[in-house]
Design an enzyme around this catalytic site. Sequence first.
Site, short mmCIF file in Angstrom:
data_model
loop_
_atom_site.label_atom_id
_atom_site.label_comp_id
_atom_site.label_asym_id
_atom_site.label_seq_id
_atom_site.Cartn_x
_atom_site.Cartn_y
_atom_site.Cartn_z
N THR A 72 0.83 -1.20 0.00
CA THR A 72 0.00 0.00 0.00
C THR A 72 0.87 1.26 0.00
O THR A 72 0.61 2.21 -0.75
CB THR A 72 -0.93 -0.01 1.24
OG1 THR A 72 -1.71 -1.20 1.22
CG2 THR A 72 -1.84 1.21 1.26
N ASN A 150 -5.94 -9.38 -7.92
CA ASN A 150 -5.91 -10.20 -6.71
C ASN A 150 -7.15 -11.07 -6.56
O ASN A 150 -7.10 -12.13 -5.94
CB ASN A 150 -5.72 -9.33 -5.46
CG ASN A 150 -6.61 -8.12 -5.45
OD1 ASN A 150 -6.53 -7.25 -6.32
ND2 ASN A 150 -7.50 -8.06 -4.47
N CYS A 324 -17.99 -8.15 2.44
CA CYS A 324 -18.70 -8.34 3.70
C CYS A 324 -18.11 -7.48 4.80
O CYS A 324 -18.80 -7.02 5.70
CB CYS A 324 -18.65 -9.81 4.12
SG CYS A 324 -16.99 -10.48 4.18
C1 LIG Z 1 -2.20 -7.26 -0.87
C2 LIG Z 1 -2.22 -6.29 -2.01
C3 LIG Z 1 -1.84 -4.95 -1.82
C4 LIG Z 1 -1.49 -4.39 -0.48
O1 LIG Z 1 -0.27 -4.87 0.01
P1 LIG Z 1 0.03 -4.67 1.60
O2 LIG Z 1 1.44 -5.06 1.74
O3 LIG Z 1 -0.90 -5.57 2.30
O4 LIG Z 1 -0.21 -3.23 1.89
C5 LIG Z 1 -1.85 -4.12 -2.92
N1 LIG Z 1 -2.19 -4.57 -4.13
C6 LIG Z 1 -2.55 -5.84 -4.36
C7 LIG Z 1 -2.90 -6.28 -5.74
C8 LIG Z 1 -2.58 -6.74 -3.30
O5 LIG Z 1 -2.94 -8.00 -3.53
#
Ligand SMILES: *Cc1c(COP(=O)(O)O)cnc(C)c1O
Length: 394
Positions: A72, A150, A324
């Site tokens: 993030t 994701n 949710c």
């Molecule tokens: C998990 C994820 C994030 C965030 O990563 P963190 O290290 O949890 O902040 C950002 N982008 C995608 C596509 C993710 O899967």
Amino acid sequence: MNPIYLDNNATTRVAPEVIEAMLPYFGERYGNPSSMHAFGGDVAADLRRARNRLAELLGAKPDEIVFTSCGTESDSTAIWSALRTQPERRHFITSRVEHPAVKNLAEWLAQNGYRVTFVPVDADGRLDVDYFKKHLTEETAIASIMWGNNETGVMFPVEELAALCHERGVMFHTDAVQAVGKVPIDLSHSRIDMLSLSGHKLHGPKGIGALYVRERTTFAPFLRGGHQEQGRRAGTENTAAIVGLGRAAQFVAEHMAEENTRVRALRDRLENGLLKRVPDTYVNGAGQDRLPNTTSIGFDAVEGEAILLMMDRYGICASSGSACTSGSLEPSHVLRAMNVPFTRAHGSIRFSLSVFNTDADVDLVLEKLPPIIERLRQMSPFWKGPSQVACPTT
Ligand SMILES: *Cc1c(COP(=O)(O)O)cnc(C)c1O
């Protein structure tokens, strides 16, 4: 009880090698890498080794890696850097299916004086590249498009998008948090300016991420303070986590082939087995180029949360596409962007595998899940009738 862990896009198991590599930094190797003495200098050398390993995984130069606290932070750093270094450009372009790390920042920007374009996807999750192209303007500061989704695993043609941006003098960032470690990446032959990744999505620890910043890219730091990371990210380095991320980069490099053969075959067997055993079941993003470990399966007329709870009794961990956590009944923004029908979006489950999964894990899901769906459908007001449960397709 050992879980049947099929939720690797949420987080991954820290590889035992990674844990072992990190332990000394919680104990005797507590030096500060910025110190003048050899005790700290030794740790600085360890960080250089970790940086080299991560750079190697990406085909990047070590100086192009900036360690951050998470995926993030990497996303925010990239986007804010582009906006701050080009204050005359007030337009941002992204997709409708980004992770909240980009999506919620984009929405905030839209509410705070920036113009933001959200590029749509089609029913298969494919990005509308023409739309993207048409909306790149001289006002565009940066485009941010994820590499692999994701939720569905659908991959976007980021190299093509980066080239389009480059032609028009627009910066290009990709959230590659799900792609790094699963598909080969070579930034030495690429137009991508910035790329985000996260430790805990690739068998490293939580609380560590990195941002690749191509050399000579104009850059504004997100955190100002000390001179760490060549002034690009202040704050004393999270030495244990950086060493862990370096070791994790090596781990995924060593397992890249396995991810794309054995893990992909496990994913396909799970997916095809469920499609065969459960009627009215669909793969979200089917037929697209997808991450080898991910499948999002929509079971018509059932609630994703109910499926998860019933699978949880057998120790099966997966995740649902609906939001949710936000307390809303809306299915995920990704499935909505794909126009997945309401009754299927609500019954969508994401399975995401890793090299730690075995055939036995898939066998268990194929045994336990079909009767769960059948029971839930018999209780569902959206299910068309018991005949459809019993009737096998010939
Ligand atoms: C998990 C994820 C994030 C965030 O990563 P963190 O290290 O949890 O902040 C950002 N982008 C995608 C596509 C993710 O899967």
